[in-house]
Motif scaffolding. Structure first.
Motif, PDB file in Angstrom:
ATOM      1  N   ASP A   1       0.143  25.853   5.672  1.00 55.88           N
ATOM      2  CA  ASP A   1      -0.110  27.008   6.531  1.00 55.88           C
ATOM      3  C   ASP A   1       0.923  28.098   6.287  1.00 55.88           C
ATOM      4  O   ASP A   1       2.129  27.867   6.443  1.00 55.88           O
ATOM      5  CB  ASP A   1      -0.077  26.591   7.997  1.00 55.88           C
TER       6      ASP A   1
ATOM      7  N   LYS B   1      -4.727  25.112   7.015  1.00 62.47           N
ATOM      8  CA  LYS B   1      -5.680  24.074   7.369  1.00 62.47           C
ATOM      9  C   LYS B   1      -5.677  23.869   8.870  1.00 62.47           C
ATOM     10  O   LYS B   1      -4.621  23.690   9.483  1.00 62.47           O
ATOM     11  CB  LYS B   1      -5.326  22.777   6.649  1.00 62.47           C
ATOM     12  N   VAL B   2      -6.857  23.930   9.457  1.00 62.23           N
ATOM     13  CA  VAL B   2      -7.032  23.695  10.882  1.00 62.23           C
ATOM     14  C   VAL B   2      -7.971  22.502  11.021  1.00 62.23           C
ATOM     15  O   VAL B   2      -9.191  22.632  10.848  1.00 62.23           O
ATOM     16  CB  VAL B   2      -7.607  24.929  11.602  1.00 62.23           C
ATOM     17  N   GLY B   3      -7.409  21.355  11.307  1.00 62.65           N
ATOM     18  CA  GLY B   3      -8.218  20.152  11.315  1.00 62.65           C
ATOM     19  C   GLY B   3      -8.755  19.885   9.929  1.00 62.65           C
ATOM     20  O   GLY B   3      -8.002  19.834   8.942  1.00 62.65           O
ATOM     21  N   ALA B   4     -10.077  19.757   9.806  1.00 56.76           N
ATOM     22  CA  ALA B   4     -10.702  19.533   8.503  1.00 56.76           C
ATOM     23  C   ALA B   4     -11.015  20.833   7.783  1.00 56.76           C
ATOM     24  O   ALA B   4     -11.420  20.812   6.618  1.00 56.76           O
ATOM     25  CB  ALA B   4     -11.981  18.716   8.681  1.00 56.76           C
TER      26      ALA B   4
ATOM     27  N   LEU C   1     -15.428  23.730   4.768  1.00 51.42           N
ATOM     28  CA  LEU C   1     -15.526  22.433   5.436  1.00 51.42           C
ATOM     29  C   LEU C   1     -16.063  21.398   4.455  1.00 51.42           C
ATOM     30  O   LEU C   1     -17.203  21.501   4.003  1.00 51.42           O
ATOM     31  CB  LEU C   1     -16.452  22.522   6.650  1.00 51.42           C
TER      32      LEU C   1
END
Length: 699
Positions: A227, A265-268, A312
């Motif tokens: 990030d 990256k935010v989660g997946a 995603l």
């Protein structure tokens, strides 16, 4: 057989594209397991260091440039140019704020600040933007530099300078960075200046002088390894840039922009988002040392937007890209009364060309990338863009000379327009063997008219006094010496393109390769021209919709000739491109680049790198007779270059361009309206021989 024909054949046999190194500009294929074929440029310092970023793109097969002014080239992809090509600079959309398009998007970034440029022609993924039909050019600035571990401090940068003998062009750049493992602060500055260049006959080509500089500062914060948040502030200032193929020169262009970006990256989800704003103040008139007269023209633009892209992973072989973008553009274009000469046609009022122009675009897209098996992959995407446009009423210079007639006609019409556009892209790649790849694609792309195509009002009523014809000549980003009027009834352009690519290469894709890409595009409601008046041998047009089709092919390749300890490595590369475009109702489209080729022989041996380039262009015989586009003869240019790296810190590059001082006319250079009368439609001449040097020191 003429020399250019022989050299074009040589280029066909030479097979050149991946990778291509021409004056330290590396061209490589950027084809992932499920990506549509594109081409990327990774740039570094050399004698190619320039503020005209579009000019370096001509090494890519299928790409050429309109030579608009000395530092504002407009990129062309497969015959489609300017607004038809989507240009993305670090996620920013930059609209040219000028009735002559003297400040296109690529003029706001010089090559010293660029890490890579990616060019996708025709079959453009919907994730790479809408509101365009010709392809996408994505420019990526240098990534922020961080220390490898906590407690470390990184300090570094580089200083470069260059000189070109023809026109006395000189410039310098500086890049500096200070960073730890979390925070990175960097600065980049660039400045260049030149006088008028000379053609191959030794004649000065007036209004080719320029002086400009730009500065940028970036602060980046690394949240963690995945990030990064960054804020980039940029200030550009063109003091003056000559435009020999326009009736005006640019005497000032100041721009300030800010770009807040996040990648992480935010989660997946892998997220790439940014928020930007740019303010531009633009001024045109005539550089009095080059030509006489006075016609002040001002433009002010404010552009802001937001982009959001997310990726995603659905399975180990499939990913979904989705997102949206919004661009808000505000434009005022006014021409103050001529208080110097008090000409009746240019006083006593301020002429409002675009009054409070508004153009808003919102886009949404979804794109599936699939790897069906070891050999077969695909990209399928859909996109919608809603474009809303409007302006306020306008006023002319005076109450006579037809200004009030045209203004009243325009003001009585409904200016509000809304286009609901739809794009679709489908492409597949099949790896037939470890030496053969096949690609096939289809794209439906849509572009709405720009502000000037719809709202330039002088001449729109059908009355053509001499002052009105003068006003129409100020609406011209084609460099063809003609005049133009807008059309509120224009529809968006819709292009349907099919393209195929055959790639042959060695198993490792390092020793040799050849690529052939034929393509065909049918454009419904192509924004073209209708002749409305002729005076003093100059034509005047109104923009209208028609249907058109374009077709052509690109051939490129490379092969290693030798690779040993005694002689280093020698590589032969080349590319050849052919494009044609026609209206369905007859006649060639404007500025179709003739058959052209480039052959390069490069040798790298230790600290030395050497090369010779041969560029050939066939005679331009397919021309737009409505615009009185002149034919140009074929020609061949020879360029020599060498470079030496004394150390990892210091290196020098030397080159001679147009070694034989060939006199030639630029096929896409438009008309020289400064050195010749506009009504003669004399093509702009190219630059003669130039000795060039560049020196770079890294610290």
């Amino acid at each position: 057989m003429k020399i250019y024909s022989l050299l074009s054949l040589a280029a066909t046999l030479a097979l050149a594209t991946e990778p291509v190194t021409i004056q330290k500009i590396t061209v490589e294929s950027d084809v992932g397991t499920s990506d549509i074929t594109s081409t990327s440029l990774a740039t570094s310092k050399s004698t190619t260091m320039t503020g005209d970023t579009a000019a370096i793109l001509t090494d890519i097969p299928g790409v050429s440039v309109y030579n608009m002014g000395s530092r504002a080239s407009l990129p062309v992809i497969h015959g489609l140019a300017d607004d038809r090509v989507k240009i993305d600079i670090d996620g920013m959309t930059i609209t040219s704020a000028c009735p002559n398009h003297m400040n296109p998007a690529l003029s706001y970034i010089d090559t010293s600040k660029i890490q890579a440029i990616n060019v996708t022609a025709g079959i453009t993924p919907v994730s790479e933007g809408g509101d365009s039909i010709g392809g996408t050019i994505t420019v990526k600035s240098k990534d922020p530099l961080f220390a490898q571990k906590a407690g470390e401090i990184v300090l570094g940068g580089e200083v470069s300078g260059f000189y070109h003998s023809n026109g006395g062009a000189r410039g310098a750049s500086v890049n500096a960075t200070a960073a730890n493992d979390k925070i990175s602060i960097s600065y980049s500055g660039f400045a260049e200046k030149a006088g008028d260049y000379k053609d191959g006959n030794g004649k000065i080509v007036k209004s080719t002088l320029y002086q400009q500089q730009n500065h940028s500062a970036t602060v980046a914060y690394k949240i963690d390894s995945d990030d990064i948040v960054s804020l980039k502030m940029t200030r550009t200032n063109a003091d003056f840039i000559g435009f020999p193929n326009e009736y005006m020169d640019m005497l000032g262009n100041k721009s300030t922009s800010g770009n807040l970006a996040y990648k992480g990256k935010v989660g997946a989800l892998f997220v790439d988002a940014n928020l930007y704003r740019q303010n531009t103040d633009h001024y045109m008139n005539k550089i009095l040392s080059e030509r006489s007269g006075n016609m002040p023209m001002n433009t002010e633009a404010k552009e802001s937007g937001i982009n959001f892209k997310a990726t995603l992973p659905l399975t180990s072989t499939q990913t979904l890209k989705f997102g949206g973008d919004y661009d808000r553009y505000r434009l005022n274009d006014w021409w103050p009364a001529d208080t110097v000469n008090n000409m009746p046609g240019m006083s006593p009022n301020t002429f409002w060309n675009i009054n409070n122009g508004k153009r808003d675009r919102i886009g949404l897209f979804a794109e599936a990338n699939s790897q069906w098996n070891e050999k077969l992959s695909s990209v399928i995407g859909v996109r919608t863009d809603i474009v809303s446009m409007n302006t306020d009423d306008v006023v002319g210079y005076n109450s006579t000379n037809n200004d009030p007639v045209d203004a009243a006609y325009f003001n009585a019409l409904d200016h509000k327009k809304r286009d609901n556009n739809f794009d679709f892209t489908a492409a597949t790649k099949y790896e037939y063997s470890n030496t053969t790849d096949l690609e096939l694609g289809f794209a439906r792309k849509t572009r709405s008219p720009n502000m000037y195509e719809r709202y330039a009002w002088a001449g729109s009523s059908g009355t053509y006094s001499n002052p009105i014809r003068m006003d129409m000549r100020m609406i011209n980003w084609f460099g063809d010496a003609n005049g133009y009027a807008g059309n509120l009834d224009l529809k968006p352009e819709v292009a349907n393109t099919i393209s195929a690519t055959l790639s042959l290469h060695d198993a490792s894709e390092k020793e040799w390769g050849i690529k052939l890409t034929p393509y065909y595009t049918k454009v419904n409601d192509f924004i073209d021209i209708h002749l409305v008046n002729t005076a003093s041998n100059i034509n005047y047009f109104q923009f209208v919709n028609t249907d058109a089709h374009l077709f052509g092919a690109d051939l490129s390749g490379y092969t290693t000739l030798w690779d040993n300890a005694d002689n280093g490595k020698g590589t032969l590369k080349g590319n050849l491109s052919y494009t044609r475009g026609f209206r369905d109702n007859g006649g060639s489209l404007y500025h179709m680049m003739p058959l052209h080729a480039k052959v390069s022989l490069d040798r790298v041996n230790g600290a030395w790198n050497n090369g010779i380039d041969i560029e050939t262009v066939a005679a331009k015989e397919s021309v737009d007779t409505l615009r009185k586009e002149p034919m140009t003869p074929g020609y061949a240019l020879v360029n020599l270059r060498t470079g030496y790296a004394w150390s990892k810190q210091l290196n020098m590059d030397l080159s001679v361009t147009n070694f034989f001082n060939k006199a030639y006319a630029l096929p896409l250079g438009g008309i020289d309206v400064v050195d010749y009368a506009a009504s003669t439609y004399t093509p702009l001449q190219g630059m003669g021989r130039s000795f060039n040097a560049a020196l770079t020191y890294k610290f």
